[in-house]
Design a protein around this motif. Structure first.
Motif, mmCIF file in Angstrom:
data_model
loop_
_atom_site.group_PDB
_atom_site.id
_atom_site.type_symbol
_atom_site.label_atom_id
_atom_site.label_comp_id
_atom_site.label_asym_id
_atom_site.label_seq_id
_atom_site.Cartn_x
_atom_site.Cartn_y
_atom_site.Cartn_z
ATOM 1 N N UNK A 92 -9.353 22.174 -15.003
ATOM 2 C CA UNK A 92 -8.399 21.898 -13.920
ATOM 3 C C UNK A 92 -9.144 21.412 -12.676
ATOM 4 N N UNK A 93 -10.284 22.049 -12.379
ATOM 5 C CA UNK A 93 -11.102 21.587 -11.251
ATOM 6 C C UNK A 93 -11.540 20.137 -11.463
ATOM 7 N N UNK A 94 -11.913 19.822 -12.697
ATOM 8 C CA UNK A 94 -12.358 18.458 -12.999
ATOM 9 C C UNK A 94 -11.216 17.452 -12.850
ATOM 10 N N UNK A 95 -10.017 17.855 -13.273
ATOM 11 C CA UNK A 95 -8.870 16.958 -13.099
ATOM 12 C C UNK A 95 -8.597 16.739 -11.612
ATOM 13 N N UNK A 96 -8.705 17.810 -10.831
ATOM 14 C CA UNK A 96 -8.536 17.667 -9.381
ATOM 15 C C UNK A 96 -9.617 16.754 -8.801
ATOM 16 N N UNK A 97 -10.830 16.900 -9.314
ATOM 17 C CA UNK A 97 -11.918 16.032 -8.868
ATOM 18 C C UNK A 97 -11.648 14.585 -9.260
ATOM 19 N N UNK A 98 -11.039 14.397 -10.426
ATOM 20 C CA UNK A 98 -10.695 13.049 -10.881
ATOM 21 C C UNK A 98 -9.565 12.454 -10.047
ATOM 22 N N UNK A 99 -8.656 13.312 -9.582
ATOM 23 C CA UNK A 99 -7.501 12.833 -8.817
ATOM 24 C C UNK A 99 -7.910 12.229 -7.478
ATOM 25 N N UNK A 100 -8.975 12.770 -6.872
ATOM 26 C CA UNK A 100 -9.350 12.301 -5.536
ATOM 27 C C UNK A 100 -9.716 10.817 -5.528
ATOM 28 N N UNK A 101 -10.661 10.354 -6.359
ATOM 29 C CA UNK A 101 -10.961 8.914 -6.327
ATOM 30 C C UNK A 101 -9.798 8.052 -6.801
ATOM 31 N N UNK A 102 -9.007 8.586 -7.766
ATOM 32 C CA UNK A 102 -7.872 7.797 -8.237
ATOM 33 C C UNK A 102 -6.812 7.679 -7.145
ATOM 34 N N UNK A 103 -6.587 8.779 -6.410
ATOM 35 C CA UNK A 103 -5.590 8.732 -5.338
ATOM 36 C C UNK A 103 -6.038 7.832 -4.191
ATOM 37 N N UNK A 104 -7.362 7.633 -4.064
ATOM 38 C CA UNK A 104 -7.869 6.740 -3.021
ATOM 39 C C UNK A 104 -7.704 5.272 -3.390
ATOM 40 N N UNK A 105 -7.396 5.015 -4.661
ATOM 41 C CA UNK A 105 -7.355 3.626 -5.119
ATOM 42 C C UNK A 105 -6.369 2.803 -4.311
ATOM 43 N N UNK B 282 0.837 -1.198 0.000
ATOM 44 C CA UNK B 282 0.000 0.000 0.000
ATOM 45 C C UNK B 282 0.875 1.251 0.000
ATOM 46 N N UNK B 283 1.948 1.236 0.805
ATOM 47 C CA UNK B 283 2.847 2.386 0.862
ATOM 48 C C UNK B 283 3.569 2.604 -0.473
ATOM 49 N N UNK B 284 3.744 1.543 -1.231
ATOM 50 C CA UNK B 284 4.383 1.618 -2.540
ATOM 51 C C UNK B 284 3.415 2.161 -3.587
ATOM 52 N N UNK B 285 2.149 1.739 -3.496
ATOM 53 C CA UNK B 285 1.166 2.095 -4.513
ATOM 54 C C UNK B 285 0.668 3.530 -4.362
ATOM 55 N N UNK B 286 0.420 3.949 -3.123
ATOM 56 C CA UNK B 286 -0.209 5.254 -2.877
ATOM 57 C C UNK B 286 0.602 6.413 -3.465
ATOM 58 N N UNK B 287 1.903 6.529 -3.164
ATOM 59 C CA UNK B 287 2.662 7.652 -3.744
ATOM 60 C C UNK B 287 2.754 7.587 -5.262
ATOM 61 N N UNK B 288 2.793 6.363 -5.809
ATOM 62 C CA UNK B 288 2.882 6.223 -7.263
ATOM 63 C C UNK B 288 1.641 6.786 -7.941
ATOM 64 N N UNK B 289 0.470 6.451 -7.403
ATOM 65 C CA UNK B 289 -0.781 6.964 -7.971
ATOM 66 C C UNK B 289 -0.848 8.482 -7.822
ATOM 67 N N UNK B 290 -0.450 9.003 -6.662
ATOM 68 C CA UNK B 290 -0.451 10.458 -6.457
ATOM 69 C C UNK B 290 0.488 11.154 -7.443
ATOM 70 N N UNK B 291 1.646 10.548 -7.676
ATOM 71 C CA UNK B 291 2.611 11.138 -8.606
ATOM 72 C C UNK B 291 2.041 11.197 -10.020
ATOM 73 N N UNK B 292 1.437 10.107 -10.472
ATOM 74 C CA UNK B 292 0.868 10.070 -11.825
ATOM 75 C C UNK B 292 -0.248 11.100 -11.957
ATOM 76 N N UNK B 293 -1.102 11.218 -10.930
ATOM 77 C CA UNK B 293 -2.196 12.191 -10.980
ATOM 78 C C UNK B 293 -1.663 13.621 -11.034
ATOM 79 N N UNK B 294 -0.628 13.898 -10.279
ATOM 80 C CA UNK B 294 -0.046 15.245 -10.284
ATOM 81 C C UNK B 294 0.586 15.564 -11.631
ATOM 82 N N UNK B 295 1.275 14.586 -12.222
ATOM 83 C CA UNK B 295 1.873 14.787 -13.551
ATOM 84 C C UNK B 295 0.777 15.040 -14.582
ATOM 85 N N UNK B 296 -0.332 14.290 -14.484
ATOM 86 C CA UNK B 296 -1.438 14.480 -15.426
ATOM 87 C C UNK B 296 -2.041 15.872 -15.289
ATOM 88 N N UNK B 297 -2.193 16.362 -14.052
ATOM 89 C CA UNK B 297 -2.731 17.708 -13.838
ATOM 90 C C UNK B 297 -1.800 18.766 -14.425
#
Length: 582
Positions: A273-286, A233-248
């Motif tokens: 941009x708001x929509x991408x941020x909204x998209x990042x929240x559920x993806x970052x929770x994955x 979980x600790x490995x996956x969480x930062x990776x997903x956050x990083x990808x979402x931030x790069x996409x934004x």
């Protein structure tokens, strides 16, 4: 799917979907405020800004209320479903054969109905809501993003899709890691349960250090398993956050650089941009949802493993079940063989006939099959071959309620619940009153013993009857059997030595208890065999002799040898008692 889930899931799903779609209103309102109330052709228009802002606030409040309703309803539904699952698992465990209980550590079965279901409860209270809302929120957000700019949406989507193979790779390792965690939790609970229940023995023999080391090793194995599961979980969480931030960042740079080519204005880009941020929240929770889900799935499979364990003692269909006659019950054991799941036959070709109202003693060396024979009479297990007939009815055809009402077994440990003596006696029959418990004590001649206790019938017995001696626990168990008033009483005498006063009380109580019913006693005392109408002698799983005490002693066979051993031990004990000072 459980009835609780079938009833509640549609409502929760509808409320969750409404809340998910409602969250998209805010980015759209931001775009409208910017394009029509701030930087539009007519310049700043405070009226439009206020109207749209109030509308956005109302939408947010409605969405918050819908989310709260969905969450409360989900928790209620989840707790109801898990309550039903816990009860079903508990009932199934009690229907499993003695072999299953013997081969499985007690803590493992306890873990199945406690910590494993708690792991599922944590998922149902949060993870299930996330899986209900987030997929819809992601799809709806992507749809609105496509409306603003399909090119930027494609860019964001491609960057996120690149992480899917990695997530799948992590998921496979997460589920294996969480399965090991559930095993380690059960193992730790087994060691802890064993350590607590054996506290007196541990202190008496000075085993505290060795037992502590073994428990520490179990806890350490659980810790290592949990850390192994957590690292994914600790490995996956930062990776997903990083990808979402790069996409934004990529969407923002592309939108600013090629806004004219993409046909997106300032308001549309801010909304995007708001929509991408909204998209990042559920993806970052994955990442966290995945970890929570894998733990719940591992626990689910463990519980399902218990529920899938076949019930070897199958009860008859209600329409075909038969009742037992009232009064003392005769017993016919015909060509019975029995073996536990692993190992050789424990009973071989047992043929026994017991008349109604008989007092029977079952004797033999340790491991000869005495207790197994007694368990078959109570249908705690079924024979591999042959049949056990009680009251003229094959036990396998007897209705379970009729069997429990007419056949009672008193185990040698005299198990008691953590309650008072009166409460434990009343457990003998549903609906038994305090007067019934008092009458049982009087009928067995135990009033003097009860009156000598600190609080009489209200004396607490402690966990598993630990505040009473072995003999006293047997006295309470006999009184409980008296309240039940069975037609067939099966008594497995305690092997531990008891003081002479308790021995005398036990003998008198058993004599009173045997009146008016068939009694089969697994005898560990000379007096029990001597006063029996019939003695069954077991040796290596077979009935090698049967008859009265006098006839068997005269025959000079296996029973005569056992009798000489008993007499010798009794004399040695008497000599030691006389030799004690005072």
């Amino acid at each position: 799917m459980s009835p609780e889930l079938r009833r509640g899931l549609p409502v929760v799903a509808a409320a969750g979907l409404f809340a998910a779609v409602g969250r998209l209103i805010v980015p759209v309102m931001v775009q409208l405020v910017l394009d029509h109330g701030v930087i539009g052709p007519d310049g700043y228009r405070p009226g439009v800004v206020w109207i749209l802002s109030v509308a956005a606030l109302g939408a947010v409040l409605v969405v918050a209320a819908a989310s709260r309703f969905a969450l409360i309803r989900l928790v209620r539904m989840a707790e109801s479903a898990l309550l039903g699952l816990r009860v079903r698992a508990f009932e199934h465990i009690h229907r499993l054969s003695l072999a299953t209980h013997t081969e499985t550590r007690r803590g493992v079965l306890v873990a199945r109905v406690t910590s494993d279901i708690e792991a599922m409860a944590i998922f149902m209270q949060w993870g299930a809501m996330s899986w209900t809302i987030n997929p819809v929120l992601i799809l709806a957000t992507l749809a609105v993003m496509l409306f603003y700019s399909w090119q930027l949406t494609l860019l964001v989507l491609v960057l996120h899709l690149l992480v899917l193979p990695f997530m799948r790779w992590v998921q496979r390792r997460q589920i294996a890691a969480h399965s090991r965690v559930r095993d380690r939790v059960a193992d730790t609970m087994g060691h802890a349960s064993e350590t607590v229940s054996a506290a007196a023995v541990i202190r008496a023999y000075g085993y505290r250090g060795a037992v502590r080391d073994r428990l520490d090793r179990a806890v350490d194995r659980q810790y290592q398993a949990q850390m192994s599961a957590f690292k994914w979980w600790a490995f996956l969480m930062p990776t997903v956050d990083l990808v979402s931030s790069v996409a934004l960042a990529a969407a923002l740079v592309a939108g600013v650089t090629w806004s004219e080519e993409l046909g997106i204005g300032a308001g549309g880009l801010v909304a995007f941009v708001f929509l991408v941020r909204l998209l990042m929240r559920p993806i970052s929770e994955i990442g966290e949802v995945f970890d929570n889900t894998q733990a719940a799935l591992a626990a689910w499979w463990k519980v399902m493993g218990v529920l899938d364990t076949p019930v070897e003692v199958v009860e008859p269909e209600p329409a075909e079940a038969q009742e037992l006659p009232a009064g003392p019950l005769g017993v016919e054991v015909r060509s019975v063989d029995f073996a536990y799941r692993t190992g050789a036959l424990v009973l071989r070709g047992v043929d026994v006939s017991i008349l109604p109202d008989a007092n029977v003693a079952v004797v033999g060396e340790t491991g000869s099959g005495k207790t197994t024979f007694a368990r078959l009479l109570a249908r705690l297990a079924d024979p591999a071959t042959g049949e056990v007939v009680v009251g003229g009815v094959d036990l396998r055809a007897v209705a379970p309620e009729a069997r429990r009402r007419s056949i009672r077994m008193v185990p040698q440990d005299g198990f008691l619940f953590a309650a008072t003596i009166e409460d434990n006696i009343r457990y003998g029959r549903p609906g038994a009153t305090a007067a019934d418990a008092a009458a049982a004590i009087d009928e067995l001649g135990l009033r003097a013993w009860v009156d000598g206790l600190p609080a009489g019938m209200q004396t607490p017995v402690g966990q598993r009857g630990g505040r009473l001696s072995v003999g006293e626990r047997q006295l309470v168990a006999l009184a409980r059997a008296q309240v039940a008033d069975p037609g067939l009483l099966i008594l497995d005498e305690a092997t531990s030595a008891v003081d002479p006063e308790t021995e005398e009380a036990l003998a008198a109580a058993m004599a009173h208890l045997a009146v008016g019913r068939t009694t089969v006693s697994v005898a560990h005392r000379l007096s029990t065999a001597e006063r029996a109408d019939l003695v069954l002698v077991f040796d290596d799983g077979r009935v090698v002799e049967q008859g009265t005490h006098r006839d068997l002693v005269a025959a000079g066979g296996v029973y005569a040898r056992l009798h000489r051993s008993w007499v010798g031990n009794t004399r040695q004990t008497a000599v030691r008692v006389k030799a004690q000072p005072g």
